[in-house]
Design an enzyme around this catalytic site. Structure first.
Site, short mmCIF file in Angstrom:
data_model
loop_
_atom_site.label_atom_id
_atom_site.label_comp_id
_atom_site.label_asym_id
_atom_site.label_seq_id
_atom_site.Cartn_x
_atom_site.Cartn_y
_atom_site.Cartn_z
N GLN A 190 0.83 -1.20 0.00
CA GLN A 190 0.00 0.00 0.00
C GLN A 190 0.88 1.26 0.00
O GLN A 190 0.37 2.35 -0.13
CB GLN A 190 -0.89 0.03 1.25
CG GLN A 190 -1.95 -1.06 1.33
CD GLN A 190 -2.65 -1.07 2.68
OE1 GLN A 190 -2.54 -2.03 3.42
NE2 GLN A 190 -3.38 -0.02 3.01
N PHE A 221 -6.26 -4.33 3.19
CA PHE A 221 -7.01 -4.06 4.42
C PHE A 221 -6.14 -3.48 5.53
O PHE A 221 -6.49 -3.57 6.71
CB PHE A 221 -7.74 -5.32 4.92
CG PHE A 221 -8.49 -6.04 3.84
CD1 PHE A 221 -9.62 -5.46 3.27
CD2 PHE A 221 -8.09 -7.27 3.38
CE1 PHE A 221 -10.32 -6.09 2.25
CE2 PHE A 221 -8.77 -7.92 2.36
CZ PHE A 221 -9.90 -7.34 1.79
N ARG A 303 -5.44 6.55 17.01
CA ARG A 303 -6.78 6.52 16.44
C ARG A 303 -7.77 5.86 17.41
O ARG A 303 -8.95 6.19 17.42
CB ARG A 303 -6.80 5.84 15.07
CG ARG A 303 -8.10 6.07 14.31
CD ARG A 303 -8.05 5.56 12.87
NE ARG A 303 -7.52 6.53 11.93
CZ ARG A 303 -8.21 7.54 11.40
NH1 ARG A 303 -9.48 7.72 11.71
NH2 ARG A 303 -7.64 8.36 10.55
N ARG A 335 -8.07 -2.13 8.64
CA ARG A 335 -9.33 -1.39 8.44
C ARG A 335 -9.95 -0.89 9.75
O ARG A 335 -10.40 -1.68 10.58
CB ARG A 335 -10.31 -2.31 7.73
CG ARG A 335 -11.34 -1.61 6.87
CD ARG A 335 -12.12 -2.64 6.10
NE ARG A 335 -12.86 -2.05 4.99
CZ ARG A 335 -13.40 -2.74 3.99
NH1 ARG A 335 -13.28 -4.05 3.97
NH2 ARG A 335 -14.06 -2.14 3.03
N THR A 433 -4.12 10.77 10.89
CA THR A 433 -4.00 11.56 12.11
C THR A 433 -2.63 12.23 12.18
O THR A 433 -2.47 13.22 12.86
CB THR A 433 -4.24 10.68 13.35
OG1 THR A 433 -3.25 9.65 13.38
CG2 THR A 433 -5.62 10.06 13.31
N GLU A 695 -13.07 2.54 5.40
CA GLU A 695 -13.05 1.95 6.74
C GLU A 695 -14.37 2.07 7.51
O GLU A 695 -14.73 1.15 8.24
CB GLU A 695 -11.93 2.59 7.56
CG GLU A 695 -10.55 2.25 7.03
CD GLU A 695 -9.47 3.05 7.72
OE1 GLU A 695 -9.38 4.27 7.48
OE2 GLU A 695 -8.71 2.46 8.49
N1 LUZ Z 1 -2.69 4.89 8.61
C1 LUZ Z 1 -1.96 5.89 9.14
C2 LUZ Z 1 -4.01 4.82 8.80
O1 LUZ Z 1 -0.76 5.90 8.95
N2 LUZ Z 1 -2.58 6.86 9.81
C3 LUZ Z 1 -3.90 6.88 10.04
O2 LUZ Z 1 -4.42 7.80 10.67
C4 LUZ Z 1 -4.66 5.81 9.53
N3 LUZ Z 1 -5.96 5.74 9.75
C5 LUZ Z 1 -6.64 4.72 9.27
C6 LUZ Z 1 -6.00 3.75 8.56
N4 LUZ Z 1 -4.70 3.80 8.31
MO1 MOS Z 2 -5.22 1.38 6.59
S1 MOS Z 2 -5.97 0.31 8.16
O1 MOS Z 2 -4.24 0.59 5.59
O2 MOS Z 2 -6.34 2.39 5.98
#
Ligand code: LUZ
Ligand code: MOS
Length: 745
Positions: A190, A221, A303, A335, A433, A695
Site C-alpha cells: 500500500q 485491508f 486513532r 481497516r 492523524t 473503513e
Molecule cells: N494509517 C496511518 C491509517 O498511517 N494513519 C492513520 O491515521 C490511519 N488511519 C486509518 C488507517 N490507516
Molecule cells: Mo489502513 S488500516 O491501511 O487504511
C-alpha cells in the site's frame, strides 16, 4: 463498475505471482525464529546450503546498509542479529532455483537458542514497563469531579481479539537488478514510497536507485500498509547480493503466522450517567497488544483514542492508552486502525449500563448521540454532523422500533431459539492523524490521439480507487471514462506518496487528479477559443472526432498536454503536546441495525438482516461504494463473531490456515443487506462532494456482537460478556457453564 472488473473476470489481471520472470530468477524463502524470546547462540545453515537447488543463504551480516525496517520507531531489524522476539521473526533468507526448493531448504536450519519466558498479554507487559512510545492521554473536562454527581457509576472491562487480514494475495515481491546499482521492485504494498525508502536505507543506496512499481494488490485491508515492506526489502537484498532477479511470495501458512494482524486490546473503563441516561463522565484505559515491535502501533493507538467516545458526546472524559510490547508478531494497521477497538469498549459500557439503569441500550445510544456544535474529546468541533440525520432516516426507512418488538415477541414464544436486534451508530474521522501524511499526487498525460493516462499516488487494492480517479478525470474533461487509463502506481511518476490508507486514497489522490485535469482543461479551453474550435461535448453528447482534432491541434500548437498536481488537505492540524486540534477534514457517519438468530442449545447463530443508512456524500461511483459498505460490514461482523485468532502462552500462533481460522463465508455471512444513502449529503470537504468509504462501514459489524449478546440474554438473563469475538463455541460455554464460561475461551 470496478476499473479492473473485465480483466478480473477474464483472468487477465496480473498480480505479482503471475508476472513473467526474467531468465535465471531466484526464488526466496524466509528462515524464521522458532522461539518467541531468546538469543540465537549458534545458527547452522550447512544443511540448508547443501539442500537441492540452493544458491545462497543471506543473514544480517550480509546487509550493506542499515539492518532496520521500523519507520515510526526504529526498533525492528530486517533480519535478526541473534536476538529473537517472536516466533516467525525473519532470521535469514534462502535463495534457490525454485520456490519449492527454497521452501524445503528453510526447514533445514539448525539453531541453538537461549530461551526466555515470553509475554503475550498486554496487561502483563504494561506492569513490567514494557511499553513502546509514550503512554497517551486524551482528556476533556475532569471526570474525577463528576463521579459524585452521577446517578449511576459503572465499571467494567472489555477485550477484543486479533484479526487476520486474509487478503487473497499473500505478501509478495519481485526485485529485478537494472543498470549499475538500479533496482526495479514490484511489491504488493500500500506504500510504494515507504518500500523505496527502506530498500535504499537497508542497501545503502539512494532512493533514486530504486523504482517501486505497484499495479494492483489482491486485497490489503491495512496488512500491506507497513508489513509489505520486509518482503520487498528481502527480495531487493537478495537481488543486490546475487545480481539476479529475486521473487519472494509468502505461502499462506507462513503469512498467517509471521505477519501482523489487527491489535488485540484489553481495556478497563468507568462510566457515569445521569438519572435520565446521559453520559456525564467516562474514563478508559486501553492496553494495546502491540507485539514485538512498533510498526504502525503508535498511530493505531492514537486513532483508538480519537474514537474512544465513538458517536457520543461525553462532556468529561479521560482516555489513556499504551502500546504494550509482547512476544507476538508486530500487530499492524487493519481497516479502522484502532478505531473499532476503541468503539467496542464504549458500546460494551452502554450495553452493560442499560440493565443497571433500566433504560434500553438503543435509548442510551440515542440520548447520547453527537449533535452539531458538540466538541470531540480532542478539541475538534462537531460540524456538518450527520449522526441524527442518519438515525432519523433509518428509523423512518427501517422502523427499528418494530424490529426490537419482533425480537421480543419471538423470544417470548420460543424457548430455544432466540432473536437479537442491535443498532450501531458510527462516526469515523477522515484524514491521516499524522497531518503531514495528508498529501495526494497525480500525473496526467493526454496523448496525441486524445486518450488519457493518469498516474496517481494511490494504490488499487480492490477498493476501486482507480475507478474513482477515472470518473473524476472524465468528469472534469466531460469525456467518456473509457478514454482514461489509470497506470500502475510508480515511485518515478508520483514520488513520496503516502500509503494508500486511512480511507483517503481517493480523497487525496483523486483531488490531485482533479487539479491536474483542471489545469489542462483551462489550457485546452483557451486553445479552443484561440483557434475557434467547436465544443467537443454538447448536451452531454461527446464528439470523439472533435476531441481528437482539438488534442492533435493542441499538440501541434505546442500546448502542453501533461500536468502534475499535488494536493494537501487544508486547515487540519494536531498538537501532540496538548492532544488537541482539528485533525480530521470531516467525519463519516452512518447507522446500522443487525438482526440475528441464535440456537441456544448449540451456540450457533445466523446474521439474518442488516439495515444500513450510510452517509456517502455525493457518491462518485455508487456500485464501488456499495461494495465497500458490504465488504467492510462483513469484515466487521467477522471480527466480532467467527474470526478467532489464537495463540498460546509460549507465543505460538495456532491459527495458520482457513481450516482453523474462519472468515465469514457466503453461508455464514449475512442473509439480507439493505443500504440506504443519506440524501442531499454533499460533502464540502472532499473531491466532487464525496466521502471516504473504505473503513467506516467496518464499524457496523460491532452491532452483530450486541445483537447476539441480546439474544443470549433472552435465554439466560445473566449472560453478559465483553470479549470479542463471540464465537458459537464461546456462546455455548457461556450459556451452559456455571462460571459463565470464564475459564473457557
Ligand atoms: N494509517 C496511518 C491509517 O498511517 N494513519 C492513520 O491515521 C490511519 N488511519 C486509518 C488507517 N490507516
Ligand atoms: Mo489502513 S488500516 O491501511 O487504511
Amino acid at each position: 463498475m470496478n476499473y479492473d472488473l473485465i480483466e478480473h473476470v477474464k483472468g487477465g489481471s496480473i498480480y505479482i505471482d503471475d508476472k513473467p520472470l526474467p531468465k535465471g530468477t531466484l526464488h526466496a524463502a524466509v528462515i524464521t525464529s522458532p522461539s518467541a524470546k531468546g538469543l540465537i547462540t549458534k545458527a547452522n545453515y550447512s544443511e540448508v546450503l547443501s539442500s537441492t537447488g540452493v544458491y545462497s543463504v543471506i543473514t544480517a551480516d550480509d546487509i550493506p546498509g542499515d539492518n532496520q525496517i521500523g519507520t515510526i520507531i526504529k526498533d525492528e531489524p530486517l533480519l535478526s542479529g541473534g536476538e529473537v522476539d517472536y516466533i516467525g521473526m525473519p532470521v535469514a533468507l534462502v535463495l534457490a532455483d525454485t520456490k519449492l526448493n527454497a521452501l524445503l531448504a528453510v526447514r533445514k536450519a539448525l539453531f541453538e537458542i537461549t530461551e526466555h519466558k515470553p509475554v503475550v498479554d498486554p496487561r502483563t507487559a504494561y506492569k513490567k514497563g514494557e511499553i513502546i512510545g509514550p503512554e497517551r492521554t486524551f482528556s476533556m473536562g475532569n471526570p474525577k469531579e463528576i463521579w459524585s454527581t452521577c446517578a449511576y457509576v459503572i465499571e467494567g472491562s472489555a477485550e477484543s481479539g486479533a484479526q487476520e487480514h486474509f487478503y487473497l494475495e499473500t505478501q509478495a515481491a519481485v526485485a529485478v537488478p537494472g543498470e549499475g546499482k538500479r533496482l526495479l521492485v514490484y511489491s504488493s504494498t500500500q506504500a510504494p514510497a515507504t518500500v523505496q525508502k527502506v530498500i535504499a536505507s537497508v542497501l545503502d543506496l539512494g532512493m533514486n536507485d530504486i523504482e517501486v512499481d505497484v499495479r494492483r494488490l489482491g486485497g490489503a485491508f491495512g496488512g500491506k500498509e507497513d508489513q509489505a515492506t520486509a518482503w520487498a526489502v528481502l527480495a531487493a537484498l537478495g537481488a543486490k547480493i546475487s545480481g539476479k532477479a529475486v521473487k519472494l511470495v509468502l505461502p499462506r501458512s507462513q503469512d498467517m503466522v509471521i505477519t501482523g494482524k489487527r491489535h488485540p486490546y484489553s481495556s478497563d473503563y468507568k462510566i457515569g450517567f445521569s438519572k435520565e441516561g446521559k453520559i456525564l463522565a467516562y474514563t478508559v484505559m486501553f492496553y494495546q497488544n502491540t507485539g514485538a515491535a512498533a510498526d504502525l502501533s503508535t498511530a493505531v493507538l492514537e486513532r483508538t483514542l480519537f474514537h474512544a467516545a465513538a458517536c457520543y458526546y461525553i462532556p468529561d472524559i479521560t482516555a489513556k492508552a499504551a502500546c504494550c510490547r509482547t512476544n507476538l508478531p508486530p500487530f499492524t494497521a487493519f481497516r479502522g486502525f484502532g478505531g473499532p477497538q476503541g468503539m467496542f469498549v464504549i458500546e460494551s459500557a452502554l450495553f452493560k449500563a442499560a440493565d443497571i439503569i433500566g433504560i434500553p441500550y438503543f435509548e442510551l445510544q440515542k440520548i447520547n448521540l453527537l449533535k452539531e456544535g458538540d466538541i470531540f474529546p480532542y478539541g475538534q468541533k462537531v460540524l456538518n454532523c450527520r449522526a441524527e440525520k442518519c438515525l432519523t432516516l433509518a428509523e423512518k426507512t427501517y422502523d427499528f422500533k418494530t424490529s426490537f418488538k419482533e425480537a421480543e415477541q419471538f423470544n417470548s414464544l420460543n424457548s430455544i431459539r432466540k432473536k437479537g436486534f442491535s443498532v450501531m451508530p458510527i462516526c469515523f474521522g477522515i484524514s491521516f492523524t499524522n497531518t503531514s501524511l495528508n498529501q495526494g499526487f497525480a500525473l496526467l498525460n493526454i496523448y496525441q490521439d486524445g486518450t488519457v493516462g493518469v498516474s496517481a499516488g494511490a494504490v488499487e487494492m480492490g477498493q476501486g480507487v482507480n475507478r474513482k480517479i477515472q470518473l473524476i478525470v472524465a468528469g472534469v474533461f466531460q469525456i467518456p471514462p473509457e478514454l482514461i487509463k489509470i497506470e500502475a502506481s510508480n515511485t518515478t511518476r508520483t514520488a513520496n506518496s503516502s500509503a494508500t490508507a486511512a480511507s483517503c486514497g481517493a480523497d487525496l489522490n483523486g483531488k490531485a487528479a482533479e487539479i491536474a485535469a483542471l489545469s489542462i482543461l483551462t489550457r485546452i479551453q483557451n486553445f479552443m477559443k484561440e483557434k475557434n474550435f467547436r465544443s467537443y461535448s454538447n448536451d452531454g453528447q461527446f464528439n470523439p472526432e472533435i476531441w481528437k482534432k482539438i488534442i492533435s491541434a493542441a499538440y501541434w500548437g505546442q500546448s502542453t498536454l501533461s500536468a502534475f498536481a499535488h494536493y494537501v488537505t487544508p486547515d487540519i492540524y494536531f498538537d501532540k503536546s496538548t492532544e488537541k486540534g482539528d485533525p480530521f477534514a470531516y467525519h463519516a457517519y452512518g447507522i446500522a441495525g443487525i438482526q440475528t438468530s441464535l440456537d441456544c442449545l448449540t451456540g450457533e447463530y445466523t446474521i439474518d438482516k442488516v439495515q444500513i443508512v450510510h452517509d456517502l456524500g455525493n457518491s462518485i461511483d455508487t456500485a464501488v461504494d456499495i461494495g465497500q459498505i458490504e465488504g467492510g460490514l462483513v469484515q466487521g461482523i467477522g471480527w466480532v463473531t467467527v474470526e478467532e485468532f489464537l495463540f498460546n502462552e509460549n507465543g505460538r500462533i495456532l491459527t495458520n490456515n482457513c481450516g482453523n481460522y474462519k472468515v465469514p463465508d457466503t453461508k455464514g455471512s449475512v442473509d439480507i443487506i439493505e443500504i440506504e444513502f443519506l440524501k442531499d449529503a454533499e460533502n464540502p470537504n472532499a473531491v466532487f462532494g464525496s466521502k471516504a468509504v473504505g473503513e467506516p462501514p467496518f464499524l457496523y459489524g460491532i452491532a452483530a456482537y450486541f445483537s447476539i449478546l441480546s439474544a443470549m440474554k433472552a435465554y439466560k438473563k445473566e449472560s453478559i460478556l465483553f470479549n470479542a469475538p463471540l464465537t458459537p463455541e464461546k456462546v455455548f460455554f457461556n450459556l451452559f457453564l456455571s462460571d459463565n464460561g470464564k475459564n473457557k475461551r
